[in-house]
Design an enzyme around this catalytic site. Structure first.
Site, PDB file in Angstrom:
ATOM      1  N   HIS A  34      37.416  50.989  34.765  1.00  0.00           N
ATOM      2  CA  HIS A  34      38.828  51.240  34.718  1.00  0.00           C
ATOM      3  C   HIS A  34      39.181  52.557  34.974  1.00  0.00           C
ATOM      4  O   HIS A  34      38.368  53.499  34.848  1.00  0.00           O
ATOM      5  CB  HIS A  34      39.437  50.625  33.532  1.00  0.00           C
ATOM      6  CG  HIS A  34      39.270  49.157  33.188  1.00  0.00           C
ATOM      7  ND1 HIS A  34      39.940  48.245  33.959  1.00  0.00           N
ATOM      8  CD2 HIS A  34      38.769  48.436  32.111  1.00  0.00           C
ATOM      9  CE1 HIS A  34      39.735  47.022  33.629  1.00  0.00           C
ATOM     10  NE2 HIS A  34      39.118  47.097  32.589  1.00  0.00           N
TER      11      HIS A  34
ATOM     12  N   CYS B 227      40.509  51.645  39.807  1.00  0.00           N
ATOM     13  CA  CYS B 227      42.102  51.393  40.220  1.00  0.00           C
ATOM     14  C   CYS B 227      42.938  51.712  39.050  1.00  0.00           C
ATOM     15  O   CYS B 227      42.739  51.828  37.954  1.00  0.00           O
ATOM     16  CB  CYS B 227      42.149  50.245  40.922  1.00  0.00           C
ATOM     17  SG  CYS B 227      41.035  50.168  42.205  1.00  0.00           S
TER      18      CYS B 227
END
Length: 539
Positions: free
Chosen positions: A373, A416
């Site tokens: 993440h 992302c």
């Protein structure tokens, strides 16, 4: 007081010549003739007076000591681990040239400059650095014009001429204007090539044989997605040694002395004329990074899947497909693969630091892949704490990892931003709510030979399929398998990845994704064609 004691210890450890070398390296910072520096204490005091060196800002000291190869002193005195990048590449080039020159080389240089420099500057006790300073004072050399020095080294030491040529090639975008002292002190991040901006376009020809990878409508029940701010108002990308010659005959020196005289006259003639120089990048012929070592290099894959220990981050279903694809492709390309799974922040930092301390001298390049993440220029550890991407990459710059100097350092980040959960369709995201994704240009170091490939740009979603992996990593691996055997360079491969991923869409046809590469490469990265059959990436 403690910092002053540290400076005193450093000063005691330095010899007179080393102090002169440090003063020369600080020429652009001191704003005066460095030969007036009398001691290490005098130099440190001047730097402190101009707010370049203090207990709060000790990194310049580390940088200076590493440049003059006093690495052990840095370690013994436990100086700041992170060095600054204050000293200009031009200043470091002149210092490195002086270190490579023998006493005979210096005598020959002085002989060639007999008609160009004052006689007192050619006396036996005048050092190489002092000769360089006098050439600068007379405006015979500068960071944007090293033609005189190059002409001299061609006869005196051809190996050093190659160093000058490499410097000119690496810093070509800076030529065409003479930088002021204030320019030299600007943040070096301003020198990052803005390869992707709205004012110009760059195209790469891709053979027609490489047709777009099959488009697929994603199965919403098996797909995770990252959904950054989807407003289109932001400008996502605009911020975006050779054999030594021993030729010393009188006729050879006579010719180069004539060349030196001619160059000096040309500079005097052109001094009154405004400088106007442009670079036609369309006609430049790019070289290739050497790929001839027994091993291509290390390929580190950090795969963070299990985020159960974090508060707001979900497990990254499908990431193991990315890990397997990366392993197969980069092993096929000749890399030595290392995989680290479910790393917290400290573990990631430790893994990257350890990799940066290794000897890469027998390797061609480095590849690092991070699957996790992400949030605002950082990637998450599995416990929910972030690591700054730039800090990870700068561990491999010239100061921290000398064995990777002039070698490509390639980073691929599937991390992302943003969240847009849709009920009952198993939607997940690789990041927390945020208005934009990681900006590649803000994360990449300003030094040469780095490439950063990001999965997405602001205003675009990033998809991860639970049964197939992420669109970006899967497209990267498939295009490497398709295009490497045809001799395509890596930037062309990434351009093809952009084309393929941008054409994919979700089942509604409304959600898209656009990857974002940024780089400071000086040459083409072309992997040798493997002898083994390409891997089968079908899941």
């Amino acid at each position: 007081m403690e910092f002053q004691k540290l400076l005193l210890e450093v000063g005691k450890a330095l010899c007179k010549d080393e102090v002169k070398a440090l003063a020369f390296l600080c020429t652009d910072l001191l704003g005066r003739n460095p030969t007036s520096v009398e001691s290490a204490g005098d130099l440190f005091s001047r730097l402190g007076d101009q707010d370049h060196l203090s207990a709060e800002r000790p990194h310049l000291l580390t940088e200076l000591l590493l440049i003059i190869q006093r690495n052990r002193l840095v370690r013994d005195l436990v100086l700041a681990h992170e060095a600054s990048t204050t000293i200009s590449p031009y200043r470091k080039l002149l210092y490195n040239l002086s270190e490579e020159m023998t006493d005979d080389d210096l005598k020959n240089v002085k002989f060639l400059l007999d008609k160009s420099l004052p006689r007192r500057k050619l006396e036996e006790n005048v050092t190489t650095l002092e000769v360089f300073l006098e050439l600068e004072h007379m405006d015979l050399i500068r960071d944007t014009d090293l033609s005189l020095l190059e002409s001299i080294m061609e006869r005196v030491c051809p190996m050093l001429k190659e160093k000058i040529k490499n410097f000119k090639a690496q810093h070509a975008p800076l030529t065409g204007r003479q930088r002021s002292r204030s320019d030299l002190l600007e943040t070096r991040s301003n020198q990052v090539p803005q390869s992707f901006n709205r004012g110009r376009t760059t195209s790469y020809e891709i053979p027609e044989v490489f047709q777009p990878l099959a488009e697929s409508a994603m199965n919403s029940s098996n797909t995770s997605m990252d959904f950054p701010d989807v407003s289109l108002g932001g400008d996502a990308l605009s911020n975006g040694l050779i054999g030594l010659s021993t030729e010393t005959s009188s006729c050879a020196f006579t010719k180069v002395r004539e060349d030196v005289k001619l160059l000096s006259q040309e500079k005097e003639t052109s001094a009154e004329q405004p400088m106007s120089q442009t670079i036609d990048t369309n006609t430049e012929i790019l070289g290739k990074y050497p790929m001839t070592a027994a091993k291509r290099g290390f390929c580190l894959i950090v795969n963070n899947y299990d985020f159960t220990k974090s508060k707001n981050l979900h497990n990254r279903e499908g990431t193991n497909f990315d890990e397997e694809s990366l392993l197969q492709v980069f092993k096929w390309l000749g890399f030595e693969i290392e995989i680290q799974r479910d790393c917290n922040r400290e573990r990631m930092l430790s893994v990257f630091r350890e990799l940066s301390t290794r000897d890469h001298s027998q390797m061609d390049c480095l590849v690092c892949c991070v699957l996790s993440h992400g949030h605002e220029g950082s990637v998450y550890g599995v416990e929910g704490n972030t690591v700054n991407l730039r800090s990870l990459m700068e561990l491999f710059n010239g100061l921290n990892c000398p064995s990777l100097v002039e070698k490509p350092k390639l980073f691929f980040i599937q991390a992302c931003q943003g969240t847009s959960e849709q009920g009952a369709v198993y939607i997940e995201a690789d990041g927390s709510a945020c208005s934009d994704a990681i900006q590649a240009k803000e994360s990449i170091p300003s030094e040469a030979d780095f490439l950063l490939g990001m999965a997405t740009v602001p205003s675009f979603v990033s998809f991860r399929e639970r049964k197939n992996g992420t669109w970006f990593i899967q497209s990267l691996c498939q295009n490497l398998v398709q295009m490497v055997p045809s001799g395509c360079d890596l930037v062309s491969v990434l351009t093809k990845v952009n084309a393929d991923v941008s054409q994919r869409t979700d089942s509604t046809g409304t959600k898209k994704q656009m990857p974002q590469p940024a780089f400071t490469l000086r040459k083409k990265v072309i992997f040798p064609i493997p002898k083994a059959s390409p891997p089968n990436l079908s899941h």
